[in-house]
Enzyme design. Structure first.
Site, PDB file in Angstrom:
ATOM      1  N   CYS A  46     -15.422  14.589  -1.274  1.00 55.00           N
ATOM      2  CA  CYS A  46     -14.504  13.841  -2.122  1.00 55.00           C
ATOM      3  C   CYS A  46     -14.796  14.241  -3.565  1.00 55.00           C
ATOM      4  O   CYS A  46     -15.859  14.773  -3.857  1.00 55.00           O
ATOM      5  CB  CYS A  46     -14.695  12.342  -1.947  1.00 55.00           C
ATOM      6  SG  CYS A  46     -13.315  11.384  -2.625  1.00 55.00           S
ATOM      7  N   CYS A 100     -14.346  11.965  -6.215  1.00 49.05           N
ATOM      8  CA  CYS A 100     -14.452  10.809  -7.121  1.00 49.05           C
ATOM      9  C   CYS A 100     -15.804  10.694  -7.833  1.00 49.05           C
ATOM     10  O   CYS A 100     -15.875  10.213  -8.954  1.00 49.05           O
ATOM     11  CB  CYS A 100     -14.099   9.508  -6.412  1.00 49.05           C
ATOM     12  SG  CYS A 100     -15.199   9.043  -5.081  1.00 49.05           S
ATOM     13  N   LYS A 142      -8.733   4.947   6.269  1.00 49.29           N
ATOM     14  CA  LYS A 142      -9.581   4.382   5.217  1.00 49.29           C
ATOM     15  C   LYS A 142      -8.726   3.442   4.367  1.00 49.29           C
ATOM     16  O   LYS A 142      -7.742   3.858   3.755  1.00 49.29           O
ATOM     17  CB  LYS A 142     -10.158   5.502   4.353  1.00 49.29           C
ATOM     18  CG  LYS A 142     -10.980   4.981   3.185  1.00 49.29           C
ATOM     19  CD  LYS A 142     -11.679   6.102   2.451  1.00 49.29           C
ATOM     20  CE  LYS A 142     -12.456   5.571   1.263  1.00 49.29           C
ATOM     21  NZ  LYS A 142     -13.147   6.636   0.534  1.00 49.29           N
ATOM     22  N   ARG A 195     -19.519   1.727  -5.147  1.00 53.34           N
ATOM     23  CA  ARG A 195     -18.970   2.372  -6.346  1.00 53.34           C
ATOM     24  C   ARG A 195     -19.947   2.289  -7.497  1.00 53.34           C
ATOM     25  O   ARG A 195     -20.025   3.183  -8.333  1.00 53.34           O
ATOM     26  CB  ARG A 195     -17.630   1.752  -6.704  1.00 53.34           C
ATOM     27  CG  ARG A 195     -16.586   2.212  -5.713  1.00 53.34           C
ATOM     28  CD  ARG A 195     -15.217   1.798  -6.086  1.00 53.34           C
ATOM     29  NE  ARG A 195     -14.309   2.130  -4.999  1.00 53.34           N
ATOM     30  CZ  ARG A 195     -13.088   1.657  -4.886  1.00 53.34           C
ATOM     31  NH1 ARG A 195     -12.625   0.821  -5.797  1.00 53.34           N
ATOM     32  NH2 ARG A 195     -12.336   2.006  -3.867  1.00 53.34           N
ATOM     33  N   ARG A 199      -7.299   2.810  -6.142  1.00 54.14           N
ATOM     34  CA  ARG A 199      -7.074   3.862  -5.153  1.00 54.14           C
ATOM     35  C   ARG A 199      -5.946   3.525  -4.173  1.00 54.14           C
ATOM     36  O   ARG A 199      -5.833   4.137  -3.123  1.00 54.14           O
ATOM     37  CB  ARG A 199      -8.356   4.113  -4.363  1.00 54.14           C
ATOM     38  CG  ARG A 199      -9.564   4.462  -5.220  1.00 54.14           C
ATOM     39  CD  ARG A 199     -10.612   5.187  -4.397  1.00 54.14           C
ATOM     40  NE  ARG A 199     -11.959   5.060  -4.904  1.00 54.14           N
ATOM     41  CZ  ARG A 199     -12.420   5.638  -6.015  1.00 54.14           C
ATOM     42  NH1 ARG A 199     -11.619   6.363  -6.763  1.00 54.14           N
ATOM     43  NH2 ARG A 199     -13.678   5.471  -6.373  1.00 54.14           N
ATOM     44  N   LYS A 248     -12.589   2.777   8.433  1.00 52.15           N
ATOM     45  CA  LYS A 248     -13.425   2.272   7.349  1.00 52.15           C
ATOM     46  C   LYS A 248     -12.648   1.285   6.492  1.00 52.15           C
ATOM     47  O   LYS A 248     -11.531   1.603   6.108  1.00 52.15           O
ATOM     48  CB  LYS A 248     -13.870   3.474   6.505  1.00 52.15           C
ATOM     49  CG  LYS A 248     -14.642   3.115   5.269  1.00 52.15           C
ATOM     50  CD  LYS A 248     -14.931   4.348   4.486  1.00 52.15           C
ATOM     51  CE  LYS A 248     -15.533   3.934   3.162  1.00 52.15           C
ATOM     52  NZ  LYS A 248     -15.628   5.002   2.235  1.00 52.15           N
ATOM     53  N   SER A 263     -20.723  -0.719   2.247  1.00 55.41           N
ATOM     54  CA  SER A 263     -21.697  -1.350   1.353  1.00 55.41           C
ATOM     55  C   SER A 263     -21.509  -2.860   1.187  1.00 55.41           C
ATOM     56  O   SER A 263     -22.477  -3.616   1.177  1.00 55.41           O
ATOM     57  CB  SER A 263     -21.650  -0.663  -0.008  1.00 55.41           C
ATOM     58  OG  SER A 263     -20.345  -0.725  -0.557  1.00 55.41           O
ATOM     59  N   TYR A 313     -25.982   1.405   6.483  1.00 56.06           N
ATOM     60  CA  TYR A 313     -27.176   1.326   5.639  1.00 56.06           C
ATOM     61  C   TYR A 313     -28.304   0.596   6.370  1.00 56.06           C
ATOM     62  O   TYR A 313     -29.429   0.574   5.897  1.00 56.06           O
ATOM     63  CB  TYR A 313     -26.836   0.637   4.303  1.00 56.06           C
ATOM     64  CG  TYR A 313     -25.677   1.322   3.597  1.00 56.06           C
ATOM     65  CD1 TYR A 313     -25.891   2.507   2.896  1.00 56.06           C
ATOM     66  CD2 TYR A 313     -24.379   0.828   3.683  1.00 56.06           C
ATOM     67  CE1 TYR A 313     -24.831   3.169   2.285  1.00 56.06           C
ATOM     68  CE2 TYR A 313     -23.311   1.480   3.073  1.00 56.06           C
ATOM     69  CZ  TYR A 313     -23.549   2.655   2.379  1.00 56.06           C
ATOM     70  OH  TYR A 313     -22.501   3.310   1.790  1.00 56.06           O
TER      71      TYR A 313
HETATM   72  C1  PBG Z   1     -15.657   8.025  -1.789  1.00 54.16           C
HETATM   73  C2  PBG Z   1     -16.232   7.006  -0.870  1.00 54.16           C
HETATM   74  C3  PBG Z   1     -16.286   5.604  -1.017  1.00 54.16           C
HETATM   75  C4  PBG Z   1     -17.061   5.128   0.047  1.00 54.16           C
HETATM   76  C5  PBG Z   1     -17.404   6.231   0.819  1.00 54.16           C
HETATM   77  N1  PBG Z   1     -16.866   7.371   0.249  1.00 54.16           N
HETATM   78  C6  PBG Z   1     -15.773   4.743  -2.103  1.00 54.16           C
HETATM   79  C7  PBG Z   1     -14.337   4.606  -2.317  1.00 54.16           C
HETATM   80  O1  PBG Z   1     -13.478   5.115  -1.621  1.00 54.16           O
HETATM   81  O2  PBG Z   1     -14.025   3.934  -3.297  1.00 54.16           O
HETATM   82  C8  PBG Z   1     -17.462   3.700   0.283  1.00 54.16           C
HETATM   83  C9  PBG Z   1     -18.694   3.501   1.104  1.00 54.16           C
HETATM   84  C10 PBG Z   1     -19.272   2.131   1.069  1.00 54.16           C
HETATM   85  O3  PBG Z   1     -18.730   1.201   0.470  1.00 54.16           O
HETATM   86  O4  PBG Z   1     -20.341   1.967   1.676  1.00 54.16           O
HETATM   87  N2  PBG Z   1     -14.337   8.275  -1.731  1.00 54.16           N
END
Ligand code: PBG
Length: 331
Positions: A120, A122, A203, A213, A225, A256, A282, A321
């Site tokens: 990614c 970001c 996602k 983040r 997003r 996800k 997370s 995690y």
């Molecule tokens: C990046 C990404 C994200 C997560 C995994 N890859 C953040 C997002 O899309 O904002 C989130 C993982 C998590 O919250 O544990 N694109």
């Protein structure tokens, strides 16, 4: 017709009986442990927003990888925090980028540990979005949106650079249209047909990513997003996204977050034959930890129950995690 009298009670009568009839179990074999690697040396710094998680530098991540392997966890998922960000995220595909170096370190220290890489932009862009931003003077409404196809090309470049560094699985998490095909083609053309793609297929634009983040320093500088991640109320669309990614060449598809989307995991399980991964994100992790610290719940028991529910819904792979904690508990 109901069950004969007392059958349920007989089937629950002792630990061994319960073990014998148990349908779902969480095994260390199913786990993927996320790791954060940042530019620098000799770093192992606790991440404030995520209890028990650390930022590692490429030189210290090998030790962590060795520990993960010794716990029997088969795979890690790597996220990178570069030393330098720019408009297009060019550190993402740099040969000596932070992720690429970490992959080489891990592969040297623990060759059998599968390295999955988050693909990614970001974490690498100065604006924190998952792709390149469109600037088109003639259509001001489009300004500030992600430019899909050029982004896919950069994602393919990134995935390829991970493969060249030794990644076993690349995991695009950006949700751009068509990126799995771009990545599959780039891998094939360069002789990496054995590298698997685990796509973040369904996602959702979720508030459960909050702590991440912060950990990944990838909060968007403007907007959100929702233009590229899925709208939480939709389910059929997830099936369409997954079908597309499989058609484009994904080997494993991911849902996800996991907990608030168990129905999506279940539906995907009924419908598709390929391995399904679920990301216990997370926010899900930290809600449990926070409640545990307050003494409101038994963290270990809740962790088991949550991970079991994700498996019961139909996931084959759980990214969590909790992986190390669970592995210790199961051993
Ligand atoms: C990046 C990404 C994200 C997560 C995994 N890859 C953040 C997002 O899309 O904002 C989130 C993982 C998590 O919250 O544990 N694109």
């Amino acid at each position: 017709m109901g069950f004969p009298k007392n059958r349920m009670r007989r089937l629950r009568s002792s630990p061994s009986m319960r073990r014998l009839v148990r349908q779902t179990s969480v095994s260390v074999d199913d786990l993927v442990y996320p790791l954060f690697v940042r530019e620098g040396e000799d770093i192992k710094a606790p991440i404030k927003s995520m209890t028990g998680c650390y930022h590692f530098s490429p030189d210290t991540i090998a030790t962590e990888a060795a520990e993960v392997t010794s716990l029997g966890i088969p795979a890690v998922l790597l996220f990178g925090l570069p030393g330098r960000k720019d408009e297009i995220g060019s550190e993402a595909w740099a040969e000596n980028g932070v992720v690429q170096r970490a992959i080489r370190e891990i592969k040297q220290a623990a060759p059998e540990l599968l390295v999955v890489t988050d693909v990614c932009l970001c974490e690498f862009t100065s604006h924190g979005h998952c792709g390149v931003i469109k600037a088109c003077p003639e259509r001001s409404r489009e300004n500030g949106k992600i430019d899909n196809d050029p982004t896919c090309e950069l994602l393919a470049k990134t995935a390829l650079s991970h493969a060249q560094a030794g990644a076993d699985i690349v995991a695009p998490s950006d949700m751009m249209d068509g990126r799995v095909r771009y990545i599959r083609e780039a891998l094939e053309e360069n002789g990496f047909e054995n590298v698997a793609i685990m796509s973040y297929a369904a996602k959702y634009a979720s508030a459960f990513y909050g702590p991440f983040r912060d950990a990944a320093e990838s909060v968007p500088a403007f907007g959100d997003r929702r233009a590229y991640q899925m709208d939480p109320p939709n389910a059929d669309e997830a099936m369409a996204e997954i079908a597309l990614d499989i058609e484009e060449g994904a080997d494993i598809v991911m849902v996800k977050p996991a907990l608030a989307y168990l129905d999506i995991i279940y539906r995907a399980r009924q419908r598709f034959d390929c391995p399904i991964a679920a990301y216990n994100v997370s926010g899900e992790y930290m809600m449990v930890n926070a409640a545990g610290v307050e003494g409101l719940v038994d963290t270990e028991a809740i962790m088991m129950e949550i991970l079991t529910s994700i498996k019961r819904a139909g996931a084959d792979i759980v990214i969590t995690y909790f992986a190390k904690e669970l592995a210790k508990l199961l051993s």
